[in-house]
Scaffold this active site. Sequence first.
Site: not given
Ligand code: MCN
Ligand code: CUN
Length: 795
Positions: A741, A370-371
């Site tokens: 993250e 998560r980084c």
């Molecule tokens: N979102 C939103 N409004 C925003 C930003 C995000 O509503 N301004 C919503 C997005 O649409 C998405 C969620 O929040 O449904 C997370 O969005 P985002 O920040 O874009 O992250 P990612 O979808 O790319 O997810 C990756 C990130 C990472 S790198 C890790 S590690 C992690 C995390 O997400 N692993 C997870 N959260 C997790 N949550 C769950 N349940 N499981 C994991 O494995």
């Molecule tokens: Cu570094 S853990 Mo998330 O970026 O898949």
Amino acid sequence: MSQAVDEIKIGGLGASRKRVEDDRFIRGKGNYTDDIVLPGMLHMEILRSPLPHARIRSIDTSRAWQIPGVHLVLTGEMMASRNLAWMPTLSYDTQAVLATDKVRFQGQEVACVIADDPYIAKDACEAIEVDYEPLPPIVNPYQALAEGAPLIRDDKENQPDNVIYDWEVGDAAGTDRAFAQADLVSKLELHYPRSHPSPIECCGSIADFNRATSKLTVYMTTQAPHIIRAAVAMVAELPEHMIRIISPDIGGGFGNKVPVYPGYVCSILASILLERPVKWIEDKSGNLISTGFARDVYLKGEMALRKDGKILAVRMHTDADHGAFFSDAQPSKFKIGLMHSAFAAYDIPVAHLTARGVYTNKAPGGVAYRCSFRVTEAMFFQERMVQAAASDLGMDQAAFRRMNFVRDDDFPHRTPFGFLTDSGQYAKCLDVGLRAIGYDDFRKRQEEARSRGRLLGLGISTMTEPLGAGNSREYDILGIKMFDSAELKVHMTGKAIVRTGARTQGQGHETTWAQIVAHELGIPAEDVVVEEGDTDTAPFGMGTYASRSTPVAGAAVAMVARKIRAKARKLAAHLLEVSEEDVDWELGRFYVRSAPDRGVTIQECAMAAYSNMPDGMEPGLENTAYYDPPNLTWPFAVYIVTVEVDPQTGVWDVLNMVAVDDCGVRINPMIVEGQIMGGLTEAYAMANMQFITFDADGNCVGSNYMDYLLPSAWETPGFELHSEVVTPCPHHPIGAKGIGECAAVGGPAAFVNAVIDALSGTGVRNVDMPLLPDRVWEALTYRRDISGAPPVRAD
Ligand code: MCN
Ligand code: CUN
């Protein structure tokens, strides 16, 4: 009067829509890799090394072959004959698939057995005899760097020692000059311990090679299916169009499912050799002992300060323990990921970072947990250094931060390490947090309590992290540029399917991407199905990690919806018998500007695309958008924790925790809050209990849930979340920044700062995470800093 559809009612931007994927998950109807059963499928198990460092004298598999039900025993030698004993890593290193010459960490893959069922395969693994010649193990960077240390990577040419890289960024001479003018230099040394993402679902794959069609289908637990397809094509030299990677439902990834693991490669080769589907599902200890770990970085930090509190310069040196193979996922030219995003929220004129990476006899990893590419370490070091500096100056923690923050009108801001941050309201977030925790009042209570022998503490942590790699000018992985894509098909009845190259693992993409389409087109979110994870159907994408999905794939969803709207406008003009210029848009509907009652809905336009298009127009209502972001998105957060430490036992309890997150526009506020709560829980775990360490013999302590502690709902404190500060991202089509993250990145320092604050007056500057009761008690009792560097003490 407007006849637009109500955005919240149709589940658009800002709607706390319930997660559609949960419907199948809570009914036990998810479809995970291990749920998939193919006709004629065989099962693979891995034999792992019990030793952290040893030469392999011989491997005798004859007894394993004789066990009824065994179809294949794979060893490094067999892999080598196909040029597959080693594979490239995402950091331009090599990693053993199955060991040939030496084993280099406890749990390393030595052989595989493929059998009728997993039990036979496991028994057969035990029947393999490996003759090891033990070598001295190295379990921390300082052992690795010592004179005469055993050479771990003797397989590599031009590798005379255990150093992987010596890298630097920033302005060394300018930093020296600033330090020479400082009134005070504040110093801090610490270790961010090794931990593991530990998703509930372990890693696994089912490879299915069909000789008749030459097609290889692999179902696997991956956060980045298209990168895997490219890697398989390159490493196994198979034609890319004959490879289909399917990532079914994922039971949590947290970074653990980014790397390519030996198990995937072996199951693929086994399926090709046996021409039958081969399933490999890792067990929990296998996952904890061998797959992508996180952190394990040592810091020496120094801050040059003026006596009024102004930060003049920062100097950082990090030593990163990468384990036996350098396999960080990283945007290529930065050796230590985005560590140099440290201090992006502070207005610091000059800084210098040196980073050294070393090999040790520990599992590789480093994409982290998560980084966004080691940003967790960066923010932790930053906020621990900031706390130490404020106390050295005798300044208030909040005032010191406020004084040094980048100001709201100073964006885009160039950080001392060269990043360009996009927007933020840092002081405002801090004020919201301080008010919520009752800052002034708590400081008074703390004084009072102290006079009665009770130890209260308050910790502040702030963070801004770079989320959403690319842009493609600056970010690539193995030369593949970092951008993303989305495909949208609107069917004739106005229902739609959207596909992206990202891969949700629990983040809720099936819910939120539909909300973006609803926002752009006025099609109700429930009429939009989201599909990800199949390389034969999804458009190309770099996958989900570094919270890049919303910043990049989510932006692509908005952009493709806009392309659809542009075509729908032409269809609307045709239906309304006016020219396109006379047509205006409101959510869900085009209308004639001069006669607003005359309009057509987006659904009517969709029908026309298949039944009544103007002469010469290409039929259908489908499109694809590739999105190359102009910059990373920079969310900001303030986390504040209050604790009470029991001086008798060193046990500390969280009294309150508030979180103020500004991730720009929130697509789904409820999902965002879920992400924050999950991240804070992991931050708490990291600060309190969760770590993997090693004894002097190189044994991994923490490869099971007796030693590797995950907090349950019972231990986890409550969190108070604040969403009142919203700084839209200036370069994202819907103003959103990443959130996935943030809390895990910024959270740990808040807990540690709170405990250290409770110990103030004892002279203790640092206790390394996790802040186990015995460490806190020892620090308090003997008034000394506690290092958590392995090997673990023999108690
Ligand atoms: N979102 C939103 N409004 C925003 C930003 C995000 O509503 N301004 C919503 C997005 O649409 C998405 C969620 O929040 O449904 C997370 O969005 P985002 O920040 O874009 O992250 P990612 O979808 O790319 O997810 C990756 C990130 C990472 S790198 C890790 S590690 C992690 C995390 O997400 N692993 C997870 N959260 C997790 N949550 C769950 N349940 N499981 C994991 O494995
Ligand atoms: Cu570094 S853990 Mo998330 O970026 O898949």
